[in-house]
Design a protein around this motif. Sequence first.
Motif: not given
Length: 481
Positions: A36-41, A62-67, A457-462, A466-467
């Motif tokens: 969660v921290k790594s993906s967000a950062y 849930d921790t995947s994304w495309i930029a 809980v983990a989604l809220e942490d994610y 991000i914020h």
Amino acid sequence: MTDYSKLDEIVDKNADVIIDMADTLWNEPELGFHEVKSSAYEGIVLADHGFAMSDRGIGGLDTSWIATWGSGSPVIGILVEFDALPSLGQAAAPTKTPREDGNTNGHGCGHNLIGSGAIGAAISLKEYMEAEGIQGTLKVFGCPAEELLIGKNYMAKAGAFEGLDVAIHHHPGPRNVAFNFQMQAAVDLAIEWHGKSAHAAVAPWAGRSALHASEVFTTAANGMREQMLPSCRLHYYMMEGPRAVNTIPDYVKLMVRFRAADTETVAEYMAWIKDMAKGAALATQTREKVTVVSTLYDLLPNNVLADHLTETMGRYFPVDWTEEEQSFAKAIQKEMGVEELGMATEVSPNPGGALMGGSTEVGDVSWSVPTIGAVFATFPLGVAIHTWGVTACVGMSIGHKAVVQSAKSLAAMGLDLLTQPELIEAAKKEFNERTGGKPYKSLNELDGPPGGRLDEVALEDYECCIHAAMEHLGVKEIPRA
């Protein structure tokens, strides 16, 4: 001939950003599905440099994304990984030394460098494209859980890599060489047997043993080894099993991994393994359940891209190691009992698609689109990957210097793909010859992997991560695709 000096200068200017990402992930090592921290950062670093975020959670992760940044063709994909490994927490020291914070996770595969270098290449290439008016699209893929061999394969099934012209990536290693090997296709199967419990001494006839079912299965599976092709491998372990000796066990769960040179062979033996699981249940009057957790394609070589990348790497490697860095490497080799050769000091030739052991879910990408990667020397020769010595090196100057050079290499490769249409055309020609024109079709039976979705809980942490990354980097709004 292309002058890469301006692009190199941009990467050097972004070196602090690259090293900051590498150290941030090294200091907070997270396991697959929980990055969660790594993906967000790393996602917010891309947003800070103008990349539009989309497709969070693609592939059931849930921790995947495309930029994405840019427009039009060609479309170049750049792959990012985040996850660390358990039991490899290590200080940045040349002897086996626990981390001061007590975290037992560690980047023993160097994934803290994969994302930092790939993103460093992407933001530098974007800046160069803007300055020079170069058309094209860059797509950066945040790929979780590589160490679980779950990530890019499920993203590929969801269509994440459709529309790319070429995908590029890199990975730490003991040598500098194009990642142009044929790695094995694989399948992970979770096999469960449900029996009936009973007292093992008073009334054993009233029970039906799930343990016996697993024993029948493993006996059959080990007998299958005699008929396996030489390139095949079979591994298994008990995930859940009996906890008392005086009870007929009513539940056992095994994890089984089968590897082969190609997906056709994997599919053939997977059917055989399922039959053995069913046969074991019939033999013991239990019930079996087989879940295909993950399947992987073999890694498809591409000599056109590998030859070009090998030449590109020759401009940036080997790294000019200091005497202190070589001494650091040799101290690790000494403690690990391998020859004290220090760090690599050359670029190896294109391996030409040689078959090697191991598997990667980059294989699914490579069967979707022409793909090439770079292995860049970040830990000592003779030291095995997934060891404390790797964790130590990727958290200090050896990893820092190597990842900046690899970012230059990836950026230069990306520039050539953007400006040399004949390179992409030749790569696609070889790709079509190797695939026989057959479109990629995932072997995964599920739409998303078990464990890929975060709980509430983990989604809220994610979201908090991000914020926090936005506040740390001064990002007020995330661009959306």
